[in-house]
Each structure stands twice: as structure tokens, then as C-alpha cells.
Write a protein that holds these residues in place. Structure first.
Motif, short mmCIF file in Angstrom:
data_model
loop_
_atom_site.label_atom_id
_atom_site.label_comp_id
_atom_site.label_asym_id
_atom_site.label_seq_id
_atom_site.Cartn_x
_atom_site.Cartn_y
_atom_site.Cartn_z
N GLY A 260 18.05 -8.28 -7.01
CA GLY A 260 17.91 -7.94 -5.60
C GLY A 260 16.48 -8.10 -5.16
O GLY A 260 15.57 -8.32 -5.97
N VAL A 261 16.26 -7.98 -3.85
CA VAL A 261 14.93 -8.11 -3.26
C VAL A 261 14.72 -6.97 -2.28
O VAL A 261 15.62 -6.62 -1.51
CB VAL A 261 14.77 -9.47 -2.53
N GLN A 262 13.52 -6.37 -2.33
CA GLN A 262 13.14 -5.32 -1.39
C GLN A 262 11.82 -5.68 -0.72
O GLN A 262 10.95 -6.31 -1.35
CB GLN A 262 12.98 -3.97 -2.10
N THR A 332 24.36 -0.40 -0.25
CA THR A 332 24.27 -1.34 -1.36
C THR A 332 23.03 -1.04 -2.19
O THR A 332 21.91 -0.95 -1.65
CB THR A 332 24.22 -2.79 -0.86
N VAL A 333 23.23 -0.86 -3.49
CA VAL A 333 22.12 -0.58 -4.40
C VAL A 333 22.20 -1.51 -5.60
O VAL A 333 23.23 -2.16 -5.83
CB VAL A 333 22.13 0.90 -4.87
N PHE A 334 21.12 -1.55 -6.36
CA PHE A 334 21.11 -2.36 -7.58
C PHE A 334 20.05 -1.79 -8.52
O PHE A 334 19.08 -1.14 -8.08
CB PHE A 334 20.81 -3.83 -7.27
N PRO A 335 20.19 -2.01 -9.85
CA PRO A 335 19.18 -1.55 -10.80
C PRO A 335 17.82 -2.15 -10.48
O PRO A 335 17.71 -3.35 -10.17
CB PRO A 335 19.70 -2.04 -12.16
N ASN A 357 23.62 -5.38 -14.10
CA ASN A 357 22.51 -5.76 -13.23
C ASN A 357 23.01 -6.57 -12.04
O ASN A 357 22.78 -7.78 -11.91
CB ASN A 357 21.48 -6.57 -14.02
N LYS A 358 23.74 -5.91 -11.17
CA LYS A 358 24.23 -6.57 -9.96
C LYS A 358 24.29 -5.56 -8.83
O LYS A 358 24.21 -4.35 -9.04
CB LYS A 358 25.61 -7.17 -10.21
N GLN A 359 24.42 -6.07 -7.62
CA GLN A 359 24.46 -5.20 -6.46
C GLN A 359 25.81 -4.50 -6.36
O GLN A 359 26.85 -5.08 -6.66
CB GLN A 359 24.18 -6.00 -5.19
#
Length: 598
Positions: A260-262, A332-335, A357-359
Motif C-alpha cells: 500500500g501507499v500512504q 481499508t487497511v494493510f500491514p 500482506n494485502k489490503q
């Protein structure tokens, strides 16, 4: 009706209410104070004077000091250290944990020592194949004996020392209790080792106490934490600037995948172009991730954390569950994703299965593993959008021995002991200085300090001190003392000690030992004066008898504390307790007169 008769009637009703056990002990104590005022035995100011008594203030400060020592992991460290050298045999472990409990009881009170060691002892019992019931009662009994090693070990010691001072005999020196306490500890441990297997039940607890000392390893098993992830911050001049997440070509880096990207504010970015200070959360082989970092001008802000490093003095891991109607449902969250400023999500589970390791779009009942500084994790206790599986404070105390401020806590404790031992300042002032130092150095927060104080004990003692004073001043104590003196006869100090021990110990099995000693002390002083006996041996015997609350689970909070984890029944306590109490009586009758002559 004279005041002496009224005070004894109130005393009798108080004992009945204590034994009836339908009202909280502090409520009974308040009713006693109100009765003294309503009957005119004491005036309004005298009834409330107990709450300003130095004894009450001193006892309250000890709870704060105890909290500082325990919350910083000192007790957990001491437990783990002594067990490391004790091995795994039943006898050696039992000697080690009971000896440790005795020492801790002298420093942080019996209740604090048992609370700190309870999970450790249950876990050790399971490891060596012993029922916890074979170790927990010896633990508490040794702690009760250990409370007689120092003046601060129990409120009972402080009460009798104060009574000795008021009687003109002088207070007991700080370590004088150890003359009796040390033989009591040694004998109690020996009896537990030799007779415990015969006198204690092999019971199993209905609800075993949680062992959080290896919390990180437990979570590792359930969440497959070794997979890990990297947080890579985008720098200026990076070739990734302006590209969409789906436009990134990672084929030159086999095994690397973007989770993911933040952006710099922690918001998830899916379709927007990558900008400076955005964070890419990636997973993959460390060599390939390093190549991606170098080629794309990225800065590593977080690497996979080894399981052994998840629990440190500064940071920890907590498991939370999404409750119904949480505002997080649908998010939606991800590690690797940041939540807030300090917390990082490191794993997500649904229906007991790791999401990898996925959303993941959160549903009710999803479990999330969160990593971050302990203060940030503590804030989750007030977050209504998540339910904590285990308290961060409890996890920290068990899993992180010798925390970041443990040295400060021990130093403050040591300074308090020195002040008390040297008599440089009054005991209440030494306690106030130590408790204040715990708060000023932030070992204990202000709210934590207030929570640490057992207000039940404070109210109990503050309300019963006037009763003790009323019995003494009105002549009620003299009447009971006369009965005791008439029963044992003049010139028989040993019989006097025996009678007072039986009276105190019998009352202490159903009534709080603190309340018992407050009630019996003026009677003991009057009996000593009536027979021409030195008051100090009588009061030291009262301290021993007051601590001998061993026959029932309701006699002390520590006895009650171990009942459920060990699977004890009400009648399981007296078998070992009676033998230990006989040793205590014999020790007191032999040693006390030798050290404090009649």
C-alpha cells in the motif's frame, strides 16, 4: 449508658457485620464512625480525625511507591531472574518464588507482591507439571511472613509501632520486625516444601491466569510475523514521482510487492500520483528491497522487526478487535500502514486466518495487531472503536522486565527505606517524599497514582482509628483487658501473649487483619499495663498474630486473589494454614520475649 459500654456495643456490632460479610468492609467502618458520632461517644471532629492521621497518609503513599516499582517491570525482572537460576524442579522453584514473594512483600506489601507474581507462578507450575494449587498458597503464606521483615511491609506493623510510641515505649525501629519475620519466613517455606504436597489439593483452576511473559512469541505463532514489511519514503528526484501505484514496474526486483501507499499525513493513496514524502509499504527479499531503495531514491523509514524486538522498553505490540458499530468498519487497511502518528498495523486476521500482506476492508470481528510506543498503545484503552484483547499495561508489566524507568523507581524506593531506617524524617513524610518523587519523575502518572491507592484500605483504617481511640479513652479497652488479666492471672506474661494471639488470630480469620489490629491494639496495651508487662513484646506479638490471617480466603485480599487461579475451595486453606500458624505462635512465644523482655 456510659461511653465505655457504648463503644464496646459498637465494637461488637462491627465484628458481627464484618463476619456477616454482606456489606463491604469499608462501608462497615464508615457506619462505625457514624455510630460513634450519633451516640455521642466522640465529637464530629474526633470521628473524622482518623483520615488525617499520619498512619493513613503513610499507608496511602506506600501504594503509590508499590505501583511505581511494579509498573516499571521490577517485580517481573526479579521473578524471571530468580527463576532462571532456580531451574525447573518443584522444590527449588517453590523455594525461589516463595522467598522472592517474602522479600517483595516487605517492599511493596503482600497484595502487590502476590499480584505481581501470580501469573508467573501459575505459568511455572504448568511448566513443571504441578497444579498451581500446590504453589500459590505457599506463595501467599510466605508473603504474609515476609510482611514482617520491615516496618513498611504491612499497615499492621505501622499501627503497632505507632501504638508503642503512643504508649511511651518508643516506636519499633525499621528493621526490628525482621528478628521475628526471618524465622517465620524460613519456617513457612520449609513447612510448604515438606508438607505442602500432603496438605494442599491438586486442584485445577477453572479459568487459568493469562501468561503474557512470552506475548510476542505467542502473537508470532498466530500471525506469522516473520513475513515482515518495509516502509520506504519517497525523496526528491525519485524516478517514481508522478507515477501511479499501478504504473510501477517491479519486474527487475523479483519477489518485491507493494502492499500500500500512504501520504505524509497517513492517508491511503490508491490512484493519485506518487509525491514527495509518500511512503511505499513493500514486502519481499531484503536484497531486492535494498536494490529498489537505491535505484528509486527511497529512504527506509521502517524495516521488518524481529519478533524478539517487538517488545522493548519503549515499544510494544497489542492485539485489538473491531467491535460492532465501530467507525473503522469498511475502512481499508494493510500491514505497514500508519494509524495516527505513532501506531503501525503489522497484521490483520479474519475468522482466525491471517490476511497476509494485502489490503483488507475491515469487518466486525476482525483482529488487528498494532505496534507502537507504550503511551500510544495505552491511549487505545479509551478508543471506543476497538476492543483490546489484553491490557497494554498488563502486557508491559509481564513481557518487559526492568522497564525504562525501573532504575529510577528502585532508587526512590531505596531512598525511602534509608529515610525510614535512619529516622531522618517521620514515616509519613518519607512516604510522601517517595510518592511525590514517583510522580515528578513520571514513573507513575497522577491518575495512575490515584488508581494505585486502595481507597478501601484508606477508608477502613481512617474510619476505625476513632473506634480504637474511643475504646481506649472510654475505658472499654480496660474492661476487656481486665477480663483477659483475670483469666490468665497476674505474673503470667506467656499466658497473656497466648491469650492475645488466640484473640487476634481468631478475629483476623473473618475480619480484615488491619481492622483486627486496630481493634485489639488498645486492649493489648491496657492488658499489658494491667499486668505490669512491657508493652513492646505484647504489641510485637499482636503484629505477628495480625499477619497470621491464613485459615480462610476472606482474611486477606491476597488469599482471595489466589482462590480462583488455583481452584481452591473455602475449606482448603485451614489445613496448611493451621500448621503454619502453629509455627508462628511458637516462634513468637520464643523469640519475642528474648528480644523485648517482659
Amino acid at each position: 449508658m456510659d461511653d465505655g459500654t457504648l463503644s464496646l456495643i459498637i465494637l461488637g456490632l462491627a465484628v458481627v457485620l464484618f463476619v456477616w460479610n454482606r456489606l463491604p468492609v469499608d462501608v462497615v467502618a464508615v457506619l462505625v464512625a457514624l455510630a460513634l458520632w450519633a451516640t455521642g461517644v466522640l465529637g464530629f471532629t474526633a470521628v473524622l480525625a482518623g483520615f488525617g492521621d499520619p498512619v493513613v497518609i503513610f499507608i496511602a503513599t506506600l501504594f503509590v511507591v508499590s505501583e511505581g516499582v511494579d509498573s516499571t517491570g521490577v517485580t517481573a525482572w526479579a521473578g524471571q531472574t530468580i527463576v532462571r537460576y532456580a531451574g525447573t524442579t518443584r522444590v527449588r522453584l517453590l523455594i525461589a518464588v516463595t522467598g522472592l514473594c517474602a522479600v517483595l512483600s516487605a517492599l511493596i506489601t503482600l497484595n502487590g507482591a502476590v499480584a505481581a507474581l501470580l501469573p508467573l507462578v501459575v505459568m511455572l507450575a504448568v511448566r513443571v507439571g504441578q497444579p498451581p494449587s500446590r504453589m500459590l498458597m505457599p506463595l501467599t503464606f510466605a508473603g504474609s511472613a515476609g510482611s514482617l521483615l520491615m516496618l513498611t511491609g504491612t499497615p499492621v506493623n505501622i499501627i503497632v509501632s505507632d501504638a508503642a510510641s503512643d504508649a511511651g515505649a518508643g516506636a519499633f525501629p525499621f528493621f526490628s520486625f525482621a528478628v521475628v519475620g526471618l524465622p517465620l519466613v524460613i519456617g513457612t517455606i520449609a513447612i510448604s516444601v515438606l508438607l505442602g504436597p500432603r496438605l494442599l489439593p491438586a486442584a485445577r483452576p477453572a479459568h487459568p491466569t493469562a501468561d503474557l511473559s512470552l506475548h510476542a512469541q505467542t502473537l508470532d505463532i498466530h500471525y506469522a510475523l516473520p513475513n515482515g514489511f518495509y516502509r520506504l519514503r519517497v525523496q526528491e528526484l525519485s524516478p517514481l514521482l508522478g507515477l501511479g501505484v499501478h504504473d510501477l514496474d517491479l519486474t527487475p526486483y523479483p519477489g518485491v510487492a507493494i502492499v500500500g501507499v500512504q501520504d505524509e499525513r497517513g492517508r491511503t493513496r490508491e490512484d493519485a500520483a506518487i509525491d514527495v514524502d509518500d511512503v511505499l509499504v513493500v514486502t519481499g527479499p531484503s536484497e531486492q528491497v535494498r536494490s529498489l531503495t537505491s535505484d528509486s531514491r527511497l529512504a527506509v523509514s521502517m524495516e521488518p522487526t524481529p519478533v524478539d524486538n517487538l517488545m522493548t522498553r519503549e515499544t510494544g505490540v497489542i492485539e485489538v478487535v473491531i467491535p460492532p458499530r465501530s467507525s473503522l468498519v469498511g475502512e481499508t487497511v494493510f500491514p505497514g500502514m500508519h494509524r495516527g502518528r505513532d501506531l503501525v498495523i503489522i497484521a490483520v486476521q479474519r475468522m482466525g486466518k491471517d490476511r497476509g500482506n494485502k489490503q483488507t476492508e475491515l469487518h466486525e470481528g476482525d483482529a488487528i495487531l498494532v505496534h507502537g510506543p507504550w503511551p500510544a498503545l495505552d491511549e487505545l484503552t479509551r478508543d471506543r472503536d476497538v476492543l483490546l484483547v489484553d491490557s497494554p499495561e498488563l502486557v508491559r508489566r509481564q513481557a518487559v522486565p526492568w522497564g525504562p524507568k525501573a532504575s529510577i523507581a528502585v532508587t526512590i524506593l531505596g531512598a525511602m527505606v534509608v529515610l525510614l531506617a535512619t529516622g531522618a524524617v517521620p514515616p509519613a513524610m518519607a512516604g510522601l517524599l517517595a510518592a511525590t518523587a514517583m510522580v515528578l519523575t513520571k514513573v507513575v502518572g497522577p491518575r495512575q497514582a490515584y488508581r494505585a491507592i486502595s481507597w478501601e484500605i484508606v477508608v477502613l483504617i481512617g474510619s476505625l482509628i476513632p473506634l480504637s481511640a474511643a475504646i481506649a479513652s472510654s475505658g472499654g479497652a480496660d474492661r476487656i483487658a481486665d477480663l483477659i488479666v483475670d483469666a490468665v492471672g497476674p505474673g503470667r506474661p506467656y499466658l497473656l501473649l497466648l491469650a492475645l494471639f488466640v484473640l487476634t488470630a481468631a478475629l483476623g480469620q473473618m475480619v480484615s487483619n488491619t481492622a483486627t489490629v486496630l481493634i485489639v491494639t488498645p486492649i493489648a496495651v491496657a492488658a499489658a499495663e494491667g499486668t505490669g508487662t512491657n508493652v513492646k513484646p505484647v504489641l510485637m506479638l499482636i503484629a505477628v498474630a495480625g499477619a497470621a490471617a491464613l485459615l480462610t480466603p476472606i482474611s486477606t485480599p491476597a488469599n482471595m486473589m489466589i482462590m480462583s487461579p488455583a481452584g481452591y475451595r473455602f475449606g482448603d486453606y485451614w489445613k496448611l494454614g493451621l500448621v503454619v500458624m502453629a509455627w508462628w505462635l511458637l516462634t513468637a512465644l520464643v523469640i519475642v520475649p528474648l528480644v523485648w523482655p517482659f
